[in-house]
Design a protein around this motif. Structure first.
Motif, PDB file in Angstrom:
ATOM      1  N   ALA A 583       0.830  -1.212   0.000  1.00 26.52           N
ATOM      2  CA  ALA A 583       0.000   0.000   0.000  1.00 26.52           C
ATOM      3  C   ALA A 583       0.857   1.252   0.000  1.00 26.52           C
ATOM      4  O   ALA A 583       1.919   1.292   0.618  1.00 26.52           O
ATOM      5  CB  ALA A 583      -0.905   0.002   1.233  1.00 26.52           C
ATOM      6  N   ASP A 584       0.374   2.268  -0.713  1.00 22.65           N
ATOM      7  CA  ASP A 584       0.935   3.618  -0.650  1.00 22.65           C
ATOM      8  C   ASP A 584      -0.202   4.568  -0.266  1.00 22.65           C
ATOM      9  O   ASP A 584      -0.700   5.331  -1.098  1.00 22.65           O
ATOM     10  CB  ASP A 584       1.525   4.038  -2.008  1.00 22.65           C
ATOM     11  N   PRO A 585      -0.669   4.503   0.999  1.00 21.20           N
ATOM     12  CA  PRO A 585      -1.863   5.274   1.370  1.00 21.20           C
ATOM     13  C   PRO A 585      -1.616   6.777   1.315  1.00 21.20           C
ATOM     14  O   PRO A 585      -0.609   7.269   1.801  1.00 21.20           O
ATOM     15  CB  PRO A 585      -2.156   4.812   2.795  1.00 21.20           C
ATOM     16  N   LYS A 586      -2.578   7.490   0.698  1.00 19.71           N
ATOM     17  CA  LYS A 586      -2.473   8.955   0.612  1.00 19.71           C
ATOM     18  C   LYS A 586      -3.105   9.613   1.848  1.00 19.71           C
ATOM     19  O   LYS A 586      -2.715  10.688   2.253  1.00 19.71           O
ATOM     20  CB  LYS A 586      -3.209   9.464  -0.634  1.00 19.71           C
ATOM     21  N   SER A 587      -4.101   8.944   2.434  1.00 23.92           N
ATOM     22  CA  SER A 587      -4.835   9.567   3.545  1.00 23.92           C
ATOM     23  C   SER A 587      -4.282   9.128   4.896  1.00 23.92           C
ATOM     24  O   SER A 587      -3.663   8.064   5.015  1.00 23.92           O
ATOM     25  CB  SER A 587      -6.312   9.191   3.473  1.00 23.92           C
ATOM     26  N   GLU A 588      -4.575   9.952   5.910  1.00 26.22           N
ATOM     27  CA  GLU A 588      -4.171   9.622   7.280  1.00 26.22           C
ATOM     28  C   GLU A 588      -4.873   8.350   7.742  1.00 26.22           C
ATOM     29  O   GLU A 588      -4.279   7.508   8.425  1.00 26.22           O
ATOM     30  CB  GLU A 588      -4.528  10.797   8.206  1.00 26.22           C
ATOM     31  N   THR A 589      -6.150   8.173   7.349  1.00 27.95           N
ATOM     32  CA  THR A 589      -6.902   6.971   7.730  1.00 27.95           C
ATOM     33  C   THR A 589      -6.253   5.724   7.147  1.00 27.95           C
ATOM     34  O   THR A 589      -6.130   4.698   7.820  1.00 27.95           O
ATOM     35  CB  THR A 589      -8.368   7.078   7.236  1.00 27.95           C
ATOM     36  N   GLY A 590      -5.834   5.803   5.875  1.00 30.15           N
ATOM     37  CA  GLY A 590      -5.169   4.668   5.231  1.00 30.15           C
ATOM     38  C   GLY A 590      -3.889   4.283   5.951  1.00 30.15           C
ATOM     39  O   GLY A 590      -3.622   3.096   6.192  1.00 30.15           O
ATOM     40  N   ARG A 591      -3.091   5.293   6.326  1.00 32.45           N
ATOM     41  CA  ARG A 591      -1.835   5.019   7.048  1.00 32.45           C
ATOM     42  C   ARG A 591      -2.131   4.409   8.417  1.00 32.45           C
ATOM     43  O   ARG A 591      -1.432   3.503   8.872  1.00 32.45           O
ATOM     44  CB  ARG A 591      -1.013   6.310   7.191  1.00 32.45           C
ATOM     45  N   GLU A 592      -3.202   4.917   9.065  1.00 30.47           N
ATOM     46  CA  GLU A 592      -3.570   4.412  10.389  1.00 30.47           C
ATOM     47  C   GLU A 592      -3.978   2.937  10.307  1.00 30.47           C
ATOM     48  O   GLU A 592      -3.635   2.135  11.178  1.00 30.47           O
ATOM     49  CB  GLU A 592      -4.721   5.263  10.954  1.00 30.47           C
ATOM     50  N   ARG A 593      -4.699   2.574   9.247  1.00 34.27           N
ATOM     51  CA  ARG A 593      -5.094   1.169   9.072  1.00 34.27           C
ATOM     52  C   ARG A 593      -3.880   0.257   8.967  1.00 34.27           C
ATOM     53  O   ARG A 593      -3.821  -0.809   9.577  1.00 34.27           O
ATOM     54  CB  ARG A 593      -5.940   1.016   7.799  1.00 34.27           C
ATOM     55  N   MET A 594      -2.909   0.682   8.161  1.00 32.93           N
ATOM     56  CA  MET A 594      -1.698  -0.141   7.994  1.00 32.93           C
ATOM     57  C   MET A 594      -0.964  -0.294   9.337  1.00 32.93           C
ATOM     58  O   MET A 594      -0.465  -1.364   9.676  1.00 32.93           O
ATOM     59  CB  MET A 594      -0.741   0.495   6.964  1.00 32.93           C
ATOM     60  N   LYS A 595      -0.931   0.801  10.090  1.00 36.08           N
ATOM     61  CA  LYS A 595      -0.260   0.813  11.388  1.00 36.08           C
ATOM     62  C   LYS A 595      -0.935  -0.172  12.348  1.00 36.08           C
ATOM     63  O   LYS A 595      -0.284  -0.968  13.018  1.00 36.08           O
ATOM     64  CB  LYS A 595      -0.315   2.236  11.944  1.00 36.08           C
ATOM     65  N   VAL A 596      -2.281  -0.111  12.402  1.00 35.39           N
ATOM     66  CA  VAL A 596      -3.032  -0.999  13.297  1.00 35.39           C
ATOM     67  C   VAL A 596      -2.764  -2.461  12.936  1.00 35.39           C
ATOM     68  O   VAL A 596      -2.534  -3.300  13.810  1.00 35.39           O
ATOM     69  CB  VAL A 596      -4.553  -0.705  13.217  1.00 35.39           C
ATOM     70  N   MET A 597      -2.777  -2.762  11.632  1.00 38.62           N
ATOM     71  CA  MET A 597      -2.608  -4.155  11.188  1.00 38.62           C
ATOM     72  C   MET A 597      -1.233  -4.712  11.547  1.00 38.62           C
ATOM     73  O   MET A 597      -1.097  -5.889  11.868  1.00 38.62           O
ATOM     74  CB  MET A 597      -2.823  -4.252   9.675  1.00 38.62           C
ATOM     75  N   THR A 598      -0.203  -3.858  11.488  1.00 40.53           N
ATOM     76  CA  THR A 598       1.142  -4.347  11.818  1.00 40.53           C
ATOM     77  C   THR A 598       1.386  -4.384  13.327  1.00 40.53           C
ATOM     78  O   THR A 598       2.271  -5.086  13.795  1.00 40.53           O
ATOM     79  CB  THR A 598       2.231  -3.473  11.142  1.00 40.53           C
ATOM     80  N   GLU A 599       0.578  -3.642  14.086  1.00 40.99           N
ATOM     81  CA  GLU A 599       0.777  -3.588  15.542  1.00 40.99           C
ATOM     82  C   GLU A 599       0.068  -4.711  16.296  1.00 40.99           C
ATOM     83  O   GLU A 599       0.505  -5.105  17.374  1.00 40.99           O
ATOM     84  CB  GLU A 599       0.273  -2.246  16.087  1.00 40.99           C
ATOM     85  N   THR A 600      -1.066  -5.204  15.751  1.00 36.43           N
ATOM     86  CA  THR A 600      -1.823  -6.209  16.508  1.00 36.43           C
ATOM     87  C   THR A 600      -2.503  -7.197  15.578  1.00 36.43           C
ATOM     88  O   THR A 600      -2.893  -6.834  14.467  1.00 36.43           O
ATOM     89  CB  THR A 600      -2.890  -5.537  17.407  1.00 36.43           C
ATOM     90  N   ASP A 601      -2.644  -8.451  16.034  1.00 36.91           N
ATOM     91  CA  ASP A 601      -3.489  -9.397  15.288  1.00 36.91           C
ATOM     92  C   ASP A 601      -4.640  -9.875  16.177  1.00 36.91           C
ATOM     93  O   ASP A 601      -5.264 -10.892  15.916  1.00 36.91           O
ATOM     94  CB  ASP A 601      -2.680 -10.566  14.718  1.00 36.91           C
ATOM     95  N   ASP A 602      -4.920  -9.090  17.239  1.00 36.91           N
ATOM     96  CA  ASP A 602      -6.072  -9.359  18.098  1.00 36.91           C
ATOM     97  C   ASP A 602      -7.301  -8.726  17.441  1.00 36.91           C
ATOM     98  O   ASP A 602      -7.403  -7.505  17.319  1.00 36.91           O
ATOM     99  CB  ASP A 602      -5.828  -8.740  19.483  1.00 36.91           C
ATOM    100  N   GLY A 603      -8.247  -9.560  17.020  1.00 39.91           N
ATOM    101  CA  GLY A 603      -9.417  -9.078  16.297  1.00 39.91           C
ATOM    102  C   GLY A 603     -10.248  -8.079  17.070  1.00 39.91           C
ATOM    103  O   GLY A 603     -10.862  -7.188  16.485  1.00 39.91           O
ATOM    104  N   PHE A 604     -10.284  -8.210  18.404  1.00 42.64           N
ATOM    105  CA  PHE A 604     -11.094  -7.287  19.197  1.00 42.64           C
ATOM    106  C   PHE A 604     -10.444  -5.908  19.269  1.00 42.64           C
ATOM    107  O   PHE A 604     -11.126  -4.895  19.264  1.00 42.64           O
ATOM    108  CB  PHE A 604     -11.350  -7.853  20.592  1.00 42.64           C
ATOM    109  N   GLU A 605      -9.115  -5.889  19.313  1.00 43.77           N
ATOM    110  CA  GLU A 605      -8.412  -4.611  19.284  1.00 43.77           C
ATOM    111  C   GLU A 605      -8.565  -3.966  17.902  1.00 43.77           C
ATOM    112  O   GLU A 605      -8.791  -2.760  17.780  1.00 43.77           O
ATOM    113  CB  GLU A 605      -6.923  -4.823  19.617  1.00 43.77           C
ATOM    114  N   VAL A 606      -8.461  -4.789  16.846  1.00 41.44           N
ATOM    115  CA  VAL A 606      -8.679  -4.291  15.478  1.00 41.44           C
ATOM    116  C   VAL A 606     -10.088  -3.705  15.362  1.00 41.44           C
ATOM    117  O   VAL A 606     -10.292  -2.634  14.803  1.00 41.44           O
ATOM    118  CB  VAL A 606      -8.466  -5.420  14.438  1.00 41.44           C
TER     119      VAL A 606
END
Length: 683
Positions: A583-606
């Protein structure tokens, strides 16, 4: 006397035939719709001093014109008009763009009220609105509502029209809530709240009006759920399963693994429900790979041991076949017969399957919606489990109830929802949650890379396939789109075939015929395909333990919950698994999604982070789930009000008085108008 929802919006003064059609596009058909067309924010025209106006923000100030205005023109239609104005002892520059007609009115010594963006460093106000006190002010000193509009409908027109409608019809606004709830929560009366939300004197009044209307909206939503639940419990005697705890323990010991503490707790909750005479209506939610199917298997075992039959309903035929194989492995040692019922069975096989159910020869049937079709009858259906049906709304579950069998129902979802929100959103369901992973289940390692690193990703694929594993490669689109610059499945399939001529590259997308889709998935499941290029068709329920690599192209195009579901397709065997987000996200939301996915694999936290980023409407898939698009309420921000509304609705519908007293007639009418209560349920 006519009600507001029976009077066409055309009857409001100033609404022409053309404007009426435009209002219809916004869902405004009646006077009631117009008065309930609430603003989403306010423009603050209250006069403040410059010291109260923050740098870079909009404010309204009063001052005196101190210089002759200067007008500069650019081309045919553009202009810049400036003059000096004395405000709070400061000489500031007022700037109007493209309003040359004001030049003659800007007379030195004249008082003026200015609304605009304040730039402290330059002592400049860029004006959006200006008024002259000697003419009589129209807006200054007020909060002006801002509505969602379009077409020829302007803010001044909608403000004026709603104001006029309030003058014409305001006295007809009826109270919706019982007086004890209005008193208990110190709420504004409905008429005052509707008037104040459109025309607040100050922010406190506007907030009080919103609070009243948000509570009403959430209370009416919860009333529907709690009334449905209350009626089910009163009138729908279900199957009281006589469940022998010792036989459950013995069956659990035959399972190939030890149950987690979380699974044991949830099994106890389900078995307690199944022993009751009232129908079980329970949602079992758990992260991908948390062991929901095993819990469902124990519930199905209990139903059969109690002398009844069980059914497992899934969204796709391939998932049905997958569950059939796993349940046969579990139930064969205890002598229980598991059958299959799907739409693609031959007429002969379907006939045999239905006959076997009717005679009670089949203990448990696994299938698609074919299970609840006309002509499918059971000797004694005790339990229905629906898998991956988190898009099943209350209405669909009520259709299942109306099969006339009144079985217990267990609904499973792998889309984790913050528990408190799930309890409130699915008010007609009890909620059980699996939090633990089964022992030995490895965490999936997730990486985020840019498109420029595609060659390295190809190297990763080669490494995994050479090690005997398989990979998914997910794309957001099937074919090339001129509108979206995203990789598509068909092009990528060709690209991978060229990059890996020695590998079997499969292609799966929603436009393939059902039989072809099933064939591709079977080939992948049987290890005849090394890399499967797919759209999100694979999101739900496909189980290929040998697949260890999930690559998602243009990952910023997907929501967090969807990314997590896709990631959950790997990590199902004993090998270390990986997820690569390209991904090359242009928006802050897109970058935040990538960050969340790499930080946790707990579905409830996601899920929690997804709720923050997207809001509950998108989160639940509003159209499918039965959760309405609220006009004012936000299920995340207004959660405490939602919980209170749920408790109030549950308490009210549990009282016999609610169903008989004239005091609650209006609320009962609201229920009768709902599709859920059509038929004899309220008669």
């Amino acid at each position: 006397m006519m009600k507001l929802d029976q009077i066409a919006v055309r009857q409001a003064k100033g609404v022409s035939a053309q404007k009426e059609q435009e209002l219809h596009a916004f869902g405004v058909h009646t006077i009631a719709d117009l008065l309930d067309y609430f603003p989403f924010r306010y423009e603050d025209y209250r006069i403040k001093g410059l010291t109260e106006t923050k740098d870079g923000e909009k404010g309204t100030v009063q001052g005196k014109i101190m210089s002759v205005p200067s007008l500069q023109r650019y081309g045919r239609s553009k202009s810049r008009l400036t003059c000096k104005v004395l405000v709070d002892g400061l000489l500031v520059t007022a700037v109007w763009f493209n309003r040359p007609f004001l030049q003659e009115q800007l007379v030195p010594g004249r008082e003026i009220i200015l609304t605009g963006k304040w730039e402290q460093r330059r002592l400049q106000l860029t004006i959006t609105d200006s008024e002259f006190p000697d003419k009589g002010t129209a807006r200054s000193g007020t909060l002006q509502p801002v509505y969602s509009i379009g077409g020829s409908i302007t803010q001044p027109w909608i403000r004026k029209t709603i104001k006029q409608a309030l003058l014409q019809y305001g006295t007809m606004i009826e109270e919706m809530l019982p007086h004890q709830l209005v008193d208990k929560h110190r709420l504004m009366p409905r008429r005052e709240a509707v008037e104040r939300i459109h025309q607040p004197d100050d922010t406190v009044e506007g907030q009080a009006a919103r609070r009243r209307l948000v509570y009403e909206e959430l209370f009416l939503f919860q009333l529907k759920l709690q009334a449905y639940r209350s009626l089910n419990r009163k009138r729908m005697d279900g199957v009281a399963h006589v469940v022998d705890a010792e036989s459950i323990r013995q069956f659990a010991q035959t399972l190939p693994f030890e149950l987690t503490d979380s699974q044991k707790k949830v099994v106890n909750e389900i078995l307690t429900d199944m022993r009751q005479t009232s129908c079980m209506n329970r949602l079992l939610q758990g992260d991908v790979g948390s062991g929901k199917t095993v819990v469902a298997a124990i519930a199905l075992f209990a139903a059969v041991k109690a002398g009844h039959q069980g059914a497992l309903m899934v969204p796709t035929e391939i998932l049905a076949e997958q569950h059939l194989r796993s349940l046969q492995r579990l139930f064969e040692p205890v002598g229980m017969e598991v059958g299959l019922l799907t739409g693609s069975l031959s007429d002969r096989k379907k006939k045999d399957a239905v006959a076997s159910l009717q005679m009670g020869l089949t203990d448990i049937v696994v299938g698609t919606h074919a299970i609840i079709q006309e002509g499918v009858n059971f000797r004694s259906l005790g339990l229905v489990v629906t898998d991956e049906q988190h898009r099943f709304g209350v209405n669909q579950r009520s259709i299942l109830r109306r099969k006339g069998l009144n079985p217990d129902v267990l609904t499973m979802t792998a889309t984790p929802i913050p528990r408190t929100l799930a309890i409130t959103a699915f008010g007609d369901l009890d909620v059980s949650t699996l939090r633990e992973r089964p022992q030995g289940r490895k965490s999936i390692q997730t990486y985020w890379v840019k498109h420029g690193m595609l060659e390295r990703v190809f190297g990763f694929i080669r490494r995994e396939v050479d090690g005997g594993r398989q990979a998914y490669f997910i794309c957001p689109l099937i074919e090339e789109s001129e509108k979206l610059d995203v990789q598509n499945a068909i092009d990528l399939h060709v690209q991978l075939q060229q990059a890996f001529p020695d590998l079997a590259i499969g292609l799966l997308h929603g436009r393939l015929p059902a039989a072809e889709k099933d064939e591709v998935m079977r080939s992948f499941g049987d290890d005849h395909i090394d890399v499967l290029v797919a759209t999100t068709v694979v999101e739900v329920g496909v189980d290929v333990p040998n697949a260890t690599l999930m690559i998602i192209m243009d990952a910023e195009r997907f929501g967090l919950s969807q990314l997590h579901q896709l990631r959950g397709r790997v990590g199902r065997g004993g090998h270390q698994s990986y997820c690569v987000l390209i991904a090359d996200p242009k928006s802050e939301t897109g970058r935040e999604r990538m960050k969340v996915m790499t930080e946790t694999d707990d579905g409830f936290e996601v899920a929690r982070r997804d709720l923050e980023l997207r809001g509950p409407g998108d989160f639940f898939g509003t159209k499918q789930s039965g959760i309405p698009d609220f006009k004012l309420a936000d299920m995340a921000a207004d959660f405490e009000v939602l919980e209170q509304a749920r408790d109030d609705a549950a308490e009210l519908t549990a009282q016999e008085d609610f169903w008989t007293s004239r005091a609650y007639e209006r609320l009962r009418m609201v229920l009768k108008q709902d599709q859920l209560f059509q038929g004899d349920l309220l008669d």
